[in-house]
Every structure is written in C-alpha cells, then in structure tokens.
Design a protein around this motif. Structure first.
Motif, mmCIF file in Angstrom:
data_model
loop_
_atom_site.group_PDB
_atom_site.id
_atom_site.type_symbol
_atom_site.label_atom_id
_atom_site.label_comp_id
_atom_site.label_asym_id
_atom_site.label_seq_id
_atom_site.Cartn_x
_atom_site.Cartn_y
_atom_site.Cartn_z
ATOM 1 N N TYR A 114 -45.598 5.565 58.444
ATOM 2 C CA TYR A 114 -45.401 6.999 58.211
ATOM 3 C C TYR A 114 -45.004 7.602 59.546
ATOM 4 C CZ TYR A 114 -46.101 11.844 56.986
ATOM 5 O OH TYR A 114 -45.893 13.201 56.777
ATOM 6 N N TYR B 27 -42.100 8.148 54.724
ATOM 7 C CA TYR B 27 -42.982 6.999 54.487
ATOM 8 C C TYR B 27 -42.038 5.834 54.217
ATOM 9 C CZ TYR B 27 -45.877 3.717 51.865
ATOM 10 O OH TYR B 27 -46.501 2.584 51.419
ATOM 11 N N SER C 120 -46.449 13.872 49.476
ATOM 12 C CA SER C 120 -47.466 14.931 49.457
ATOM 13 C C SER C 120 -48.709 14.486 50.226
ATOM 14 C CB SER C 120 -47.857 15.256 48.014
ATOM 15 O OG SER C 120 -48.543 14.147 47.454
ATOM 16 N N GLU C 121 -49.538 15.444 50.598
ATOM 17 C CA GLU C 121 -50.800 15.142 51.278
ATOM 18 C C GLU C 121 -51.669 14.243 50.401
ATOM 19 O OE1 GLU C 121 -52.923 14.744 54.431
ATOM 20 O OE2 GLU C 121 -51.159 16.025 54.505
ATOM 21 N N THR C 122 -51.646 14.483 49.091
ATOM 22 C CA THR C 122 -52.402 13.652 48.149
ATOM 23 C C THR C 122 -51.919 12.207 48.203
ATOM 24 O OG1 THR C 122 -52.724 15.547 46.713
ATOM 25 C CG2 THR C 122 -53.059 13.389 45.718
ATOM 26 N N LEU D 144 -50.379 10.713 50.703
ATOM 27 C CA LEU D 144 -50.760 10.138 51.996
ATOM 28 C C LEU D 144 -52.228 9.725 51.999
ATOM 29 C CD1 LEU D 144 -48.877 12.536 54.440
ATOM 30 C CD2 LEU D 144 -48.210 10.213 53.776
ATOM 31 N N GLN D 145 -53.080 10.527 51.349
ATOM 32 C CA GLN D 145 -54.500 10.197 51.243
ATOM 33 C C GLN D 145 -54.695 8.938 50.397
ATOM 34 O OE1 GLN D 145 -56.451 13.762 49.850
ATOM 35 N NE2 GLN D 145 -56.247 14.790 51.830
ATOM 36 N N ASN E 283 -40.959 12.844 52.713
ATOM 37 C CA ASN E 283 -41.999 13.877 52.654
ATOM 38 C C ASN E 283 -43.006 13.712 51.517
ATOM 39 O OD1 ASN E 283 -40.942 15.418 54.924
ATOM 40 N ND2 ASN E 283 -39.232 15.880 53.566
ATOM 41 N N ALA F 77 -54.063 8.113 57.252
ATOM 42 C CA ALA F 77 -54.836 8.633 58.389
ATOM 43 C C ALA F 77 -55.651 7.546 59.084
ATOM 44 C CB ALA F 77 -55.737 9.770 57.941
#
Length: 91
Positions: free
Chosen positions: A44, A67, A11-13, A15-16, A9, A21
């Motif tokens: 991911y 991930y 964080s969104e940060t 993943l960015q 899991n 994406a």
C-alpha cells in the motif's frame, strides 16, 4: 507473464480488512533497480511514485493510495521517481 494488480484508493474498511496498518514500512530514495519476485508481495503506497516495467510488458505507474499486488514470478525494473514509502507484506 504475471500481472501487477492495482486497486486505486481502497476504502478505510478495505485497508482494515487487509490489515495494512500492521504491515512493515519500507522507504526508498529516488533510484532505479531490478526486482524479481519469488513470492507475492502486497503493498500500500503511502508516499512517492514508482514506475514498474515488467519484462516484456508496459510500464505501470504506482502512486500514493494504490494497493498493489506484485505476483510471484514477476520480473521487473523499478524506477522510483519520487521518494517512496509503502506498507508491505508477503504471502
């Protein structure tokens, strides 16, 4: 023996930062197959579940939100136990 690296899991940060994406998406039905890596794959997991068993190693269960880094040289059997959907990228 190359080891599978799992970050649970992120964080969104994170993943960015990784650019997840923009990676390709691959899906796979429930199945079993051999997969040997001749390059490092980063993935991911969006949906599903896989059990990856490295040759001579213990099974590793990978689920949505993981991930994962599959290193160059990893030789493994894959059991897709639930329909799989993942982002992936190669180094």
């Amino acid at each position: 023996m190359p080891e599978i690296i799992i970050e649970k899991n992120p964080s969104e940060t994170r993943l960015q930062e990784l650019g997840v994406a923009g990676w390709e998406i691959w899906d796979c039905p429930v199945t079993e197959f051999r997969l040997d890596f001749d390059e490092t794959e980063k993935a991911y997991i969006l949906e599903g579940e896989i059990v990856v068993t490295p040759d001579g190693g213990q099974p590793v269960t990978i689920v949505p939100g993981d991930y994962v880094i599959f290193p160059t040289g990893l030789k493994s059997m894959w059991q897709v136990t639930k329909q799989l959907k993942k982002h992936y990228s190669y180094d």
